[in-house]
Design a protein around this motif. Structure first.
Motif, PDB file in Angstrom:
ATOM      1  N   SER A  19       0.841  -1.214   0.000  1.00  0.00           N
ATOM      2  CA  SER A  19       0.000   0.000   0.000  1.00  0.00           C
ATOM      3  C   SER A  19       0.869   1.253   0.000  1.00  0.00           C
ATOM      4  O   SER A  19       0.605   2.204  -0.750  1.00  0.00           O
ATOM      5  CB  SER A  19      -0.912   0.027   1.234  1.00  0.00           C
ATOM      6  N   ILE A  20       1.915   1.239   0.824  1.00  0.00           N
ATOM      7  CA  ILE A  20       2.787   2.418   0.889  1.00  0.00           C
ATOM      8  C   ILE A  20       3.488   2.638  -0.453  1.00  0.00           C
ATOM      9  O   ILE A  20       3.600   3.772  -0.943  1.00  0.00           O
ATOM     10  CB  ILE A  20       3.810   2.274   2.037  1.00  0.00           C
ATOM     11  N   SER A  21       3.933   1.544  -1.065  1.00  0.00           N
ATOM     12  CA  SER A  21       4.621   1.690  -2.358  1.00  0.00           C
ATOM     13  C   SER A  21       3.655   2.207  -3.434  1.00  0.00           C
ATOM     14  O   SER A  21       4.040   2.979  -4.302  1.00  0.00           O
ATOM     15  CB  SER A  21       5.267   0.376  -2.795  1.00  0.00           C
ATOM     16  N   TRP A  22       2.393   1.801  -3.354  1.00  0.00           N
ATOM     17  CA  TRP A  22       1.384   2.350  -4.288  1.00  0.00           C
ATOM     18  C   TRP A  22       1.212   3.836  -4.035  1.00  0.00           C
ATOM     19  O   TRP A  22       1.122   4.621  -4.969  1.00  0.00           O
ATOM     20  CB  TRP A  22       0.043   1.653  -4.079  1.00  0.00           C
ATOM     21  N   TRP A  23       1.125   4.191  -2.768  1.00  0.00           N
ATOM     22  CA  TRP A  23       0.933   5.607  -2.437  1.00  0.00           C
ATOM     23  C   TRP A  23       2.077   6.445  -3.002  1.00  0.00           C
ATOM     24  O   TRP A  23       1.856   7.496  -3.583  1.00  0.00           O
ATOM     25  CB  TRP A  23       0.851   5.800  -0.916  1.00  0.00           C
ATOM     26  N   LEU A  24       3.313   5.944  -2.797  1.00  0.00           N
ATOM     27  CA  LEU A  24       4.471   6.685  -3.314  1.00  0.00           C
ATOM     28  C   LEU A  24       4.353   6.861  -4.818  1.00  0.00           C
ATOM     29  O   LEU A  24       4.582   7.945  -5.355  1.00  0.00           O
ATOM     30  CB  LEU A  24       5.765   5.931  -2.987  1.00  0.00           C
TER      31      LEU A  24
END
Lengths: 532, 313
Positions: A65-70
């Protein structure tokens, strides 16, 4: 379309490193997922059937999820919408094509890999992906509304990554504050609602607000209004939950009706005869011992909340708000108890004499929809409407009895697609003796099989929960603490033993009221306060 | 002639501060219009309103016959915009930068692109972030000229550039002048004097004047009056006498409404004891200094030490 693809191509060239990170994480997630279910089964068997997520299950979805957000933040900020110096704002960019290019980017590098991973995992779990398209679409809708749109909206109204992070922190702090207020009120019993889905408007509201912020930013570069909408959103969400928790909505969701089920005070209560301190120190926990009668065979009643009025000397001295109660699954006439909190002030004022209790109960009526019996097996077992169930094998297996080597089944877990199972009652038998001897030796001294049962799932018709991993693992916990705490280490389910799954579907929700005359509050030992 | 840019009552407030206050302007098609004024006059705000980067508080603007507040998407096919502080994607090479814009403009001219790359000596393989300021401006120019825009809008394009780069950019710009209207802002007067056809002066958000360069040069004269005795000057000089200086028997000022013989007669009448009069053309820089000082309310009359204490008529 040409412009969309052109912008997309530029973004891919720009962010190929950022693209690789979630792809790699998803690959690991897909690779380790099946192993995690098996490990989860083992862990569950060791701790009495409670599911404890493993490292991968806990951290990988968060990292993904964090990598998608980035990725999303970077790709939105590439054509930044805030400011007046960007290279693209005086070029022939069309906002609809720009937004389409960004959406296509997210589709290609978020949704497509996710869909592929989920498809593979469903297939690996023995759950045919093609039969779960609807649930997958619903899951993607939830992912879009809860994970993707809010971050895209924040990125649209921020200048750079640092500002975005600060804004995100600001939003999180706001949400935390609002949630804390909500929780504090909940603990005081003010805002509990038996209406299970007080967050029913969360998804539409999130979608509406975030889409509006994004569209305003792209179509009109109206950033200020977008920021105001984002600030207002947590308050609106809070207010909508308040609205759904209101008495009016409870009355609407649970109309007053004759349940056909009678609740009476038990003559000879044995359960809890003393009051206990509640979580909220100003309150005490009281049990009303009840007997339930009039349940039609095949029906199930679930209590979701209670509101109690204490009447003394012909006048109401206290009326509670709707309070959570201990959830009961009532399938037949039985003794039960209603547990609720009462303020200490009221407790001490009425403790010395008898009172009349008026109880409102919010009830779900469910009905048996399907009964299926399967045989325990070392292989996977398909269960209609539930998914696939596997045996949990004792890691100490194989063991040898009478020269034969056997694997010991110490539990069952079931895998469902994208959500937990519907409310299901599961029955099976355990034995304390070796399976081979059970089959071949007639011996009156051998332990007899023990009937055990458990409830799994819930009464809901949501096609999916918000999950990246499309597999929901539900261990069947047949342990009954009072009866099984001294069980022998060799307890097992033998291959061929029947396992019966009885599914229930929601029929209606209603509110029923009953009165208990001459009720005397239990005693309370103040020493318990000091003990806490 | 049609007005490529047309504004009426254009006003922009940032909170309580009025950056622009009712600006009326018409820029003729084919002209090279220089908007000048001191720092903070509102030049950049004016250009951002033209380009629909900012929204006006009041007033109307049309650019190439389209309302400026509708300017978006394909309308930018006909406009080339370069600003001194425009951000550029530093990760792109110059070649990728040019290549990226090509499909956006149906009329992109590959031959012209190559010509501009050669003319500006652009290093195609270098990333934009690694270029000097001058080179980055050249890359911005090349990408904004290669599609032959009908209107070229430049916000302080030569600010901080060395003279060589400035000349190269001006040369590139003038090559496009026959087929485009050029609108640029600057606070450096020397750089625009040589090529602007029209000029407008903006101060404190108000357009002080807007006219053709030749007309402007013609109406400003450095007037020197030499008297036989001590100077006797009007107590309240006419408003078109700027920077009035009295030094003994010599009176000097900038006349802002010079119209040839009638002006000379009126000055001779104002100084009947004049021994000699001279009316010399002055450079643009001096014109703007005179106007700027007037706008900033410098004393209308500067009297030298020797003259102090003497009365004026």
């Amino acid at each position: 379309m040409k412009q969309i693809l052109h912008i997309l191509e530029k973004d891919v060239r720009r962010f190929w490193r950022e693209i690789l990170i979630p792809l790699a994480l998803l690959a690991v997630f897909t690779w380790t997922g099946p192993k995690e279910w098996r490990d989860a089964s083992l862990r569950a068997s060791y701790i009495g059937g409670f599911f404890v997520p493993g490292t991968v299950e806990t951290f990988l979805p968060t990292l993904i999820s964090i990598s998608w957000w980035l990725l999303i933040v970077r790709v939105v900020h590439e054509e930044r919408l805030v400011g007046d110096r960007q290279f693209w704002i005086t070029r022939p960019y069309e906002w609809k094509k720009l937004i389409a290019a960004k959406a296509l980017f997210v589709a290609c590098f978020v949704y497509l890999p996710l869909a592929a991973a989920q498809w593979l995992l469903l297939a690996e779990a023995g759950l045919h992906p093609a039969t779960h398209i609807g649930s997958l679409l619903y899951d993607w809708l939830l992912i879009t509304v809860i994970l993707i749109l809010p971050i895209a909206a924040i990125a649209a109204v921020t200048r750079n990554f640092a500002r975005m992070t600060l804004t995100l922190l600001g939003v999180l702090v706001t949400v935390l504050i609002v949630t804390s207020i909500f929780s504090a009120l909940l603990q005081k019993g003010i805002v509990y609602s038996p209406v299970g889905q007080t967050d029913i408007l969360d998804v539409p509201l999130l979608m509406l607000f975030c889409s509006a912020v994004i569209l305003l930013a792209y179509a009109r570069r109206s950033i200020g209004l977008g920021r105001i909408l984002l600030l207002v959103l947590p308050v609106v969400l809070f207010l909508s939950q308040e609205f759904f928790a209101s008495d009016a909505m409870v009355n609407h969701a649970y109309p007053k009706s004759d349940a056909g089920v009678q609740f009476t005070l038990r003559d000879n209560p044995t359960l809890l005869e003393t009051a206990h301190p509640a979580l909220n120190r100003k309150e005490l926990l009281i049990q009303i011992p009840l007997h339930v009668a009039g349940i039609t065979p095949g029906d199930l009643w679930v209590s979701n909340g209670a509101r109690v009025t204490v009447e003394s000397g012909g006048r109401a001295v206290w009326t509670s708000n709707w309070r959570p109660v201990n959830t009961q699954y009532l399938t037949a006439d039985k003794d039960t108890a209603l547990t609720f909190n009462v303020s200490r002030e009221v407790f001490y004022s009425v403790q010395s004499h008898t009172v009349t209790l008026h109880v409102d109960l919010a009830l779900d009526q469910a009905r048996r929809t399907q009964v299926e019996t399967v045989q325990a097996s070392l292989r996977d077992i398909a269960v209609n409407g539930l998914g696939v169930c596997s045996s949990i094998i004792d890691p100490g297996s194989p063991y040898t009895v009478g020269g034969k080597t056997s694997l010991r089944i110490v539990g069952i877990n079931c895998r469902s697609a994208l959500r937990g199972p519907e409310l299901t009652y599961v029955e099976t038998v355990w034995t304390d003796g070796p399976c081979e001897l059970n089959k071949t030796v007639i011996n009156e001294f051998l332990p007899q099989p023990l009937l055990r049962s458990t409830w799994i799932g819930k009464l809901t018709d949501d096609p999916s929960e918000l999950i990246l991993a499309p597999i929901d693992v539900t261990p069947l916990n047949f342990l009954e603490y009072n009866r099984d705490q001294n069980s022998p280490a060799g307890r097992q389910i033998c291959p061929g033993f029947p396992i019966t799954f009885t599914r229930y579907g929601l029929v209606r929700q209603l509110r029923t009221a009953f009165t208990i005359d001459n009720f005397r509050f239990p005693s309370y030992d103040k020493g318990e306060d000091a003990a806490r | 002639m049609n007005a490529t840019i047309h504004t009426r009552g254009l006003t922009k407030h940032f909170g309580r501060i009025a950056a622009l206050n009712g600006v009326d302007l018409d820029v003729e098609e084919g002209s090279i219009y220089a908007l000048v004024g001191p720092n903070g006059a509102g030049k950049t705000t004016f250009i951002k309103l033209l380009m629909n980067i900012l929204r006006p508080t009041a007033g109307e603007t049309t650019v190439l016959s389209d309302p400026a507040n509708h300017l978006a998407g394909k309308q930018f096919n006909r406009i080339g915009y370069v600003s001194e502080n425009q951000e550029m994607p530093g990760w792109m090479t110059v070649a990728a930068w040019m290549e990226y814009w090509r499909p956006f403009y149906p009329q992109w001219d590959r031959v012209l692109e190559q010509q501009l790359v050669n003319q500006f000596d652009l290093p195609l393989k270098r990333r934009l972030k690694d270029l000097s300021r001058g080179m980055r401006m050249k890359a911005a120019f090349a990408s904004s000229l290669a599609y032959r825009p009908a209107l070229i809008v430049l916000d302080e394009p030569f600010s901080g550039l060395d003279p060589l780069v400035r000349d190269e950019l001006i040369e590139g710009l003038l090559d496009r002048a026959p087929e485009a209207t050029i609108f640029l802002s600057s606070h450096d007067l020397a750089e625009i004097e040589s090529f602007a056809s029209h000029v407008g002066y903006l101060a404190e958000g108000q357009m002080i004047f807007s006219e053709e360069m030749t007309s402007l040069s013609n109406r400003f004269r450095d007037v020197t009056v030499t008297l036989d005795g001590p100077a006797s000057i009007p107590a309240v000089p006419p408003p078109d006498w700027l920077q009035l200086q009295v030094n003994g028997a010599v009176v000097r000022f900038v006349h802002s409404s010079y119209a040839g013989e009638p002006t000379e007669h009126s000055i001779r009448a104002a100084f009947p004891a004049a021994r000699s009069l001279s009316f010399d053309p002055i450079p643009l820089r001096s014109i703007f200094l005179a106007i700027a000082k007037k706008e900033r309310h410098y004393p209308a009359i500067a009297v030298t030490e020797a003259q102090q204490g003497r009365s004026v008529a």
